[in-house]
Design a protein around this motif. Sequence first.
Motif, PDB file in Angstrom:
ATOM      1  N   TRP A  13       0.835  -1.207   0.000  1.00  0.00           N
ATOM      2  CA  TRP A  13       0.000   0.000   0.000  1.00  0.00           C
ATOM      3  C   TRP A  13       0.868   1.254   0.000  1.00  0.00           C
ATOM      4  O   TRP A  13       0.594   2.203  -0.744  1.00  0.00           O
ATOM      5  CB  TRP A  13      -0.943   0.009   1.205  1.00  0.00           C
ATOM      6  CG  TRP A  13      -2.092  -0.930   1.013  1.00  0.00           C
ATOM      7  CD1 TRP A  13      -2.209  -2.187   1.524  1.00  0.00           C
ATOM      8  CD2 TRP A  13      -3.252  -0.717   0.217  1.00  0.00           C
ATOM      9  NE1 TRP A  13      -3.384  -2.767   1.106  1.00  0.00           N
ATOM     10  CE2 TRP A  13      -4.045  -1.877   0.307  1.00  0.00           C
ATOM     11  CE3 TRP A  13      -3.712   0.341  -0.557  1.00  0.00           C
ATOM     12  CZ2 TRP A  13      -5.267  -2.001  -0.353  1.00  0.00           C
ATOM     13  CZ3 TRP A  13      -4.929   0.217  -1.203  1.00  0.00           C
ATOM     14  CH2 TRP A  13      -5.689  -0.943  -1.104  1.00  0.00           C
ATOM     15  N   GLY A  58       2.442   1.511  -3.503  1.00  0.00           N
ATOM     16  CA  GLY A  58       1.449   1.869  -4.514  1.00  0.00           C
ATOM     17  C   GLY A  58       1.084   3.336  -4.439  1.00  0.00           C
ATOM     18  O   GLY A  58       1.069   4.045  -5.456  1.00  0.00           O
ATOM     19  N   LEU A  59       0.832   3.816  -3.232  1.00  0.00           N
ATOM     20  CA  LEU A  59       0.503   5.228  -3.058  1.00  0.00           C
ATOM     21  C   LEU A  59       1.708   6.114  -3.360  1.00  0.00           C
ATOM     22  O   LEU A  59       1.554   7.208  -3.912  1.00  0.00           O
ATOM     23  CB  LEU A  59      -0.029   5.473  -1.647  1.00  0.00           C
ATOM     24  CG  LEU A  59      -1.377   4.801  -1.351  1.00  0.00           C
ATOM     25  CD1 LEU A  59      -1.737   4.942   0.126  1.00  0.00           C
ATOM     26  CD2 LEU A  59      -2.486   5.344  -2.240  1.00  0.00           C
ATOM     27  N   LEU A  85       1.990   6.477  -7.109  1.00  0.00           N
ATOM     28  CA  LEU A  85       0.964   7.407  -7.597  1.00  0.00           C
ATOM     29  C   LEU A  85       1.348   8.848  -7.248  1.00  0.00           C
ATOM     30  O   LEU A  85       1.161   9.758  -8.062  1.00  0.00           O
ATOM     31  CB  LEU A  85      -0.406   7.049  -7.025  1.00  0.00           C
ATOM     32  CG  LEU A  85      -1.014   5.742  -7.558  1.00  0.00           C
ATOM     33  CD1 LEU A  85      -2.316   5.423  -6.822  1.00  0.00           C
ATOM     34  CD2 LEU A  85      -1.240   5.804  -9.057  1.00  0.00           C
ATOM     35  N   ALA A 128       2.360   5.853 -12.555  1.00  0.00           N
ATOM     36  CA  ALA A 128       0.960   5.547 -12.266  1.00  0.00           C
ATOM     37  C   ALA A 128       0.664   4.064 -12.491  1.00  0.00           C
ATOM     38  O   ALA A 128      -0.018   3.430 -11.671  1.00  0.00           O
ATOM     39  CB  ALA A 128       0.034   6.415 -13.118  1.00  0.00           C
ATOM     40  N   VAL A 129       1.174   3.504 -13.579  1.00  0.00           N
ATOM     41  CA  VAL A 129       0.972   2.078 -13.851  1.00  0.00           C
ATOM     42  C   VAL A 129       1.593   1.235 -12.741  1.00  0.00           C
ATOM     43  O   VAL A 129       0.978   0.281 -12.246  1.00  0.00           O
ATOM     44  CB  VAL A 129       1.548   1.696 -15.238  1.00  0.00           C
ATOM     45  CG1 VAL A 129       1.639   0.196 -15.407  1.00  0.00           C
ATOM     46  CG2 VAL A 129       0.698   2.305 -16.343  1.00  0.00           C
ATOM     47  N   GLY A 152       2.099   2.182  -9.683  1.00  0.00           N
ATOM     48  CA  GLY A 152       1.278   2.395  -8.490  1.00  0.00           C
ATOM     49  C   GLY A 152       0.008   1.572  -8.513  1.00  0.00           C
ATOM     50  O   GLY A 152      -0.321   0.892  -7.528  1.00  0.00           O
ATOM     51  N   VAL A 153      -0.706   1.604  -9.622  1.00  0.00           N
ATOM     52  CA  VAL A 153      -1.954   0.845  -9.741  1.00  0.00           C
ATOM     53  C   VAL A 153      -1.681  -0.651  -9.655  1.00  0.00           C
ATOM     54  O   VAL A 153      -2.377  -1.382  -8.938  1.00  0.00           O
ATOM     55  CB  VAL A 153      -2.695   1.207 -11.054  1.00  0.00           C
ATOM     56  CG1 VAL A 153      -3.842   0.255 -11.323  1.00  0.00           C
ATOM     57  CG2 VAL A 153      -3.192   2.649 -10.984  1.00  0.00           C
ATOM     58  N   ALA A 154      -0.649  -1.120 -10.349  1.00  0.00           N
ATOM     59  CA  ALA A 154      -0.311  -2.547 -10.300  1.00  0.00           C
ATOM     60  C   ALA A 154       0.044  -2.975  -8.877  1.00  0.00           C
ATOM     61  O   ALA A 154      -0.371  -4.047  -8.421  1.00  0.00           O
ATOM     62  CB  ALA A 154       0.844  -2.843 -11.256  1.00  0.00           C
ATOM     63  N   THR A 155       0.791  -2.132  -8.187  1.00  0.00           N
ATOM     64  CA  THR A 155       1.173  -2.449  -6.813  1.00  0.00           C
ATOM     65  C   THR A 155      -0.055  -2.459  -5.909  1.00  0.00           C
ATOM     66  O   THR A 155      -0.220  -3.358  -5.081  1.00  0.00           O
ATOM     67  CB  THR A 155       2.224  -1.433  -6.302  1.00  0.00           C
ATOM     68  OG1 THR A 155       3.351  -1.476  -7.172  1.00  0.00           O
ATOM     69  CG2 THR A 155       2.668  -1.762  -4.892  1.00  0.00           C
ATOM     70  N   LEU A 156      -0.929  -1.472  -6.057  1.00  0.00           N
ATOM     71  CA  LEU A 156      -2.149  -1.429  -5.243  1.00  0.00           C
ATOM     72  C   LEU A 156      -3.075  -2.599  -5.553  1.00  0.00           C
ATOM     73  O   LEU A 156      -3.721  -3.137  -4.653  1.00  0.00           O
ATOM     74  CB  LEU A 156      -2.876  -0.101  -5.440  1.00  0.00           C
ATOM     75  CG  LEU A 156      -2.200   1.111  -4.806  1.00  0.00           C
ATOM     76  CD1 LEU A 156      -2.932   2.395  -5.179  1.00  0.00           C
ATOM     77  CD2 LEU A 156      -2.102   0.967  -3.293  1.00  0.00           C
ATOM     78  N   MET A 157      -3.135  -3.011  -6.820  1.00  0.00           N
ATOM     79  CA  MET A 157      -3.954  -4.167  -7.168  1.00  0.00           C
ATOM     80  C   MET A 157      -3.413  -5.417  -6.490  1.00  0.00           C
ATOM     81  O   MET A 157      -4.190  -6.245  -6.009  1.00  0.00           O
ATOM     82  CB  MET A 157      -4.007  -4.337  -8.686  1.00  0.00           C
ATOM     83  CG  MET A 157      -4.886  -3.283  -9.355  1.00  0.00           C
ATOM     84  SD  MET A 157      -4.873  -3.377 -11.158  1.00  0.00           S
ATOM     85  CE  MET A 157      -5.599  -4.969 -11.427  1.00  0.00           C
TER      86      MET A 157
END
Length: 191
Positions: free
Chosen positions: A70, A73-74, A77, A175-176, A178-183
Amino acid sequence: MEAFLVSTGIVALAEIGDKTQLLAFILAAKFRKPVPIILGILAATIANHAFAGALGAWITAQVAPGIMRWILGLSFLGMALWTLIPDKFDEDEARLTQYGVFGTTLVAFFLAEMGDKTQVATVALAAQFHAFVPVVAGTTIGMMIANVPAVLLGDRIAHAVPVKLVHTIAAGIFAVLGVATLMGAAEALGY
Protein backbone atom coordinates in the motif's frame (compact mmCIF):
# COMPACT_ATOMS: atom_id res chain seq x y z
CA MET A 1 16.98 -7.58 -15.05
CA GLU A 2 13.47 -6.12 -14.73
CA ALA A 3 14.51 -4.01 -11.72
CA PHE A 4 17.48 -2.62 -13.65
CA LEU A 5 15.52 -1.82 -16.82
CA VAL A 6 12.52 -0.29 -15.06
CA SER A 7 14.79 1.78 -12.80
CA THR A 8 16.85 3.00 -15.75
CA GLY A 9 13.82 3.95 -17.83
CA ILE A 10 11.86 5.67 -15.10
CA VAL A 11 14.76 7.77 -13.84
CA ALA A 12 15.97 8.69 -17.34
CA LEU A 13 12.47 9.97 -18.17
CA ALA A 14 11.85 11.60 -14.78
CA GLU A 15 15.20 13.42 -14.96
CA ILE A 16 14.31 15.28 -18.17
CA GLY A 17 13.71 18.87 -17.12
CA ASP A 18 14.48 18.03 -13.48
CA LYS A 19 16.42 20.56 -11.40
CA THR A 20 19.54 18.38 -11.49
CA GLN A 21 19.42 18.32 -15.28
CA LEU A 22 19.08 22.09 -15.22
CA LEU A 23 22.11 22.11 -12.91
CA ALA A 24 24.02 20.03 -15.50
CA PHE A 25 23.22 22.64 -18.18
CA ILE A 26 24.42 25.46 -15.92
CA LEU A 27 27.63 23.69 -14.88
CA ALA A 28 28.40 22.87 -18.51
CA ALA A 29 27.89 26.49 -19.56
CA LYS A 30 29.87 27.83 -16.62
CA PHE A 31 32.91 25.53 -16.68
CA ARG A 32 33.00 24.13 -20.23
CA LYS A 33 34.88 21.05 -18.96
CA PRO A 34 32.61 18.08 -19.63
CA VAL A 35 34.77 15.23 -18.25
CA PRO A 36 35.05 16.46 -14.64
CA ILE A 37 31.39 17.51 -14.70
CA ILE A 38 30.28 14.06 -15.91
CA LEU A 39 32.52 12.32 -13.35
CA GLY A 40 31.14 14.58 -10.60
CA ILE A 41 27.56 13.75 -11.62
CA LEU A 42 28.40 10.03 -11.65
CA ALA A 43 30.06 10.08 -8.21
CA ALA A 44 27.28 12.16 -6.65
CA THR A 45 24.58 9.95 -8.17
CA ILE A 46 26.22 6.71 -7.02
CA ALA A 47 26.56 8.03 -3.46
CA ASN A 48 23.07 9.51 -3.35
CA HIS A 49 21.28 6.58 -4.95
CA ALA A 50 23.21 3.98 -2.95
CA PHE A 51 21.96 5.73 0.19
CA ALA A 52 18.42 5.86 -1.22
CA GLY A 53 18.53 2.19 -2.29
CA ALA A 54 19.81 1.15 1.14
CA LEU A 55 17.00 3.14 2.75
CA GLY A 56 14.46 1.39 0.50
CA ALA A 57 15.88 -2.04 1.41
CA TRP A 58 15.86 -1.15 5.12
CA ILE A 59 12.25 0.09 5.00
CA THR A 60 11.21 -3.14 3.29
CA ALA A 61 12.77 -5.15 6.10
CA GLN A 62 10.92 -3.08 8.74
CA VAL A 63 7.39 -3.01 7.30
CA ALA A 64 5.05 -5.94 6.79
CA PRO A 65 4.65 -6.90 3.10
CA GLY A 66 0.91 -6.14 2.97
CA ILE A 67 1.39 -2.65 4.39
CA MET A 68 4.46 -2.11 2.22
CA ARG A 69 2.44 -2.76 -0.94
CA TRP A 70 0.00 0.00 0.00
CA ILE A 71 2.81 2.40 0.88
CA LEU A 72 4.60 1.68 -2.40
CA GLY A 73 1.45 1.87 -4.51
CA LEU A 74 0.50 5.23 -3.06
CA SER A 75 4.13 6.42 -3.32
CA PHE A 76 4.25 5.57 -7.02
CA LEU A 77 0.96 7.41 -7.60
CA GLY A 78 2.39 10.38 -5.68
CA MET A 79 5.52 10.24 -7.86
CA ALA A 80 3.28 10.28 -10.95
CA LEU A 81 1.70 13.54 -9.79
CA TRP A 82 5.03 15.03 -8.66
CA THR A 83 6.58 14.27 -12.06
CA LEU A 84 3.98 16.51 -13.72
CA ILE A 85 5.06 19.53 -11.63
CA PRO A 86 7.86 21.50 -13.34
CA ASP A 87 11.06 21.92 -11.31
CA LYS A 88 12.59 25.26 -10.50
CA PHE A 89 16.32 25.71 -10.16
CA ASP A 90 18.10 27.97 -7.71
CA GLU A 91 21.37 29.18 -9.26
CA ASP A 92 22.93 29.33 -5.78
CA GLU A 93 23.14 25.52 -5.96
CA ALA A 94 25.84 25.90 -8.63
CA ARG A 95 27.97 28.46 -6.73
CA LEU A 96 30.56 26.28 -5.05
CA THR A 97 33.49 27.09 -7.33
CA GLN A 98 36.15 26.94 -4.60
CA TYR A 99 36.04 23.12 -4.94
CA GLY A 100 37.05 23.04 -8.62
CA VAL A 101 34.91 21.66 -11.42
CA PHE A 102 34.67 18.06 -10.16
CA GLY A 103 34.17 19.06 -6.51
CA THR A 104 31.61 21.72 -7.34
CA THR A 105 29.66 19.28 -9.48
CA LEU A 106 29.88 16.52 -6.85
CA VAL A 107 28.67 18.71 -3.98
CA ALA A 108 26.05 20.60 -5.98
CA PHE A 109 24.59 17.44 -7.52
CA PHE A 110 24.57 15.50 -4.27
CA LEU A 111 22.78 18.33 -2.45
CA ALA A 112 20.36 19.03 -5.32
CA GLU A 113 19.43 15.34 -5.48
CA MET A 114 18.56 15.13 -1.75
CA GLY A 115 14.79 14.73 -1.53
CA ASP A 116 14.47 15.04 -5.31
CA LYS A 117 11.96 12.89 -7.18
CA THR A 118 14.66 10.61 -8.60
CA GLN A 119 16.04 9.95 -5.10
CA VAL A 120 12.55 9.22 -3.77
CA ALA A 121 11.94 6.99 -6.80
CA THR A 122 15.13 5.09 -5.99
CA VAL A 123 13.90 4.44 -2.44
CA ALA A 124 10.55 3.19 -3.76
CA LEU A 125 12.07 1.08 -6.54
CA ALA A 126 14.54 -0.58 -4.16
CA ALA A 127 11.66 -1.39 -1.82
CA GLN A 128 9.47 -2.62 -4.68
CA PHE A 129 11.99 -4.88 -6.39
CA HIS A 130 14.06 -6.04 -3.38
CA ALA A 131 17.09 -5.67 -5.65
CA PHE A 132 19.53 -3.08 -4.29
CA VAL A 133 22.33 -3.38 -6.88
CA PRO A 134 20.16 -3.55 -10.02
CA VAL A 135 18.02 -0.62 -8.83
CA VAL A 136 20.97 1.60 -7.87
CA ALA A 137 22.78 0.68 -11.09
CA GLY A 138 19.62 1.36 -13.11
CA THR A 139 18.82 4.69 -11.48
CA THR A 140 22.44 5.78 -11.84
CA ILE A 141 22.49 4.84 -15.54
CA GLY A 142 19.14 6.64 -15.96
CA MET A 143 20.63 9.80 -14.44
CA MET A 144 23.62 9.56 -16.76
CA ILE A 145 21.42 8.97 -19.83
CA ALA A 146 19.59 12.23 -19.07
CA ASN A 147 22.52 14.32 -17.86
CA VAL A 148 25.50 13.42 -20.06
CA PRO A 149 23.82 14.82 -23.19
CA ALA A 150 22.92 17.92 -21.17
CA VAL A 151 26.59 18.41 -20.35
CA LEU A 152 27.89 17.60 -23.83
CA LEU A 153 25.27 19.33 -25.96
CA GLY A 154 23.95 21.96 -23.55
CA ASP A 155 21.59 24.53 -25.00
CA ARG A 156 21.53 22.80 -28.39
CA ILE A 157 19.23 20.10 -26.97
CA ALA A 158 17.57 21.97 -24.10
CA HIS A 159 14.87 23.39 -26.33
CA ALA A 160 14.58 20.38 -28.64
CA VAL A 161 13.29 17.94 -25.99
CA PRO A 162 9.52 18.01 -25.41
CA VAL A 163 9.81 18.11 -21.61
CA LYS A 164 6.07 18.09 -20.97
CA LEU A 165 5.61 14.96 -23.10
CA VAL A 166 8.53 13.20 -21.42
CA HIS A 167 7.15 14.07 -17.97
CA THR A 168 3.72 12.79 -18.98
CA ILE A 169 5.24 9.47 -20.09
CA ALA A 170 7.25 9.18 -16.85
CA ALA A 171 4.13 10.02 -14.82
CA GLY A 172 2.22 7.35 -16.73
CA ILE A 173 4.84 4.74 -15.91
CA PHE A 174 4.78 5.71 -12.22
CA ALA A 175 0.96 5.55 -12.27
CA VAL A 176 0.97 2.08 -13.85
CA LEU A 177 3.45 0.87 -11.22
CA GLY A 178 1.28 2.40 -8.49
CA VAL A 179 -1.95 0.85 -9.74
CA ALA A 180 -0.31 -2.55 -10.30
CA THR A 181 1.17 -2.45 -6.81
CA LEU A 182 -2.15 -1.43 -5.24
CA MET A 183 -3.95 -4.17 -7.17
CA GLY A 184 -1.49 -6.66 -5.72
CA ALA A 185 -2.12 -5.24 -2.26
CA ALA A 186 -5.89 -5.46 -2.70
CA GLU A 187 -5.56 -8.99 -4.06
CA ALA A 188 -3.51 -10.00 -1.02
CA LEU A 189 -6.39 -8.79 1.18
CA GLY A 190 -8.92 -10.78 -0.86
CA TYR A 191 -10.51 -7.87 -2.75
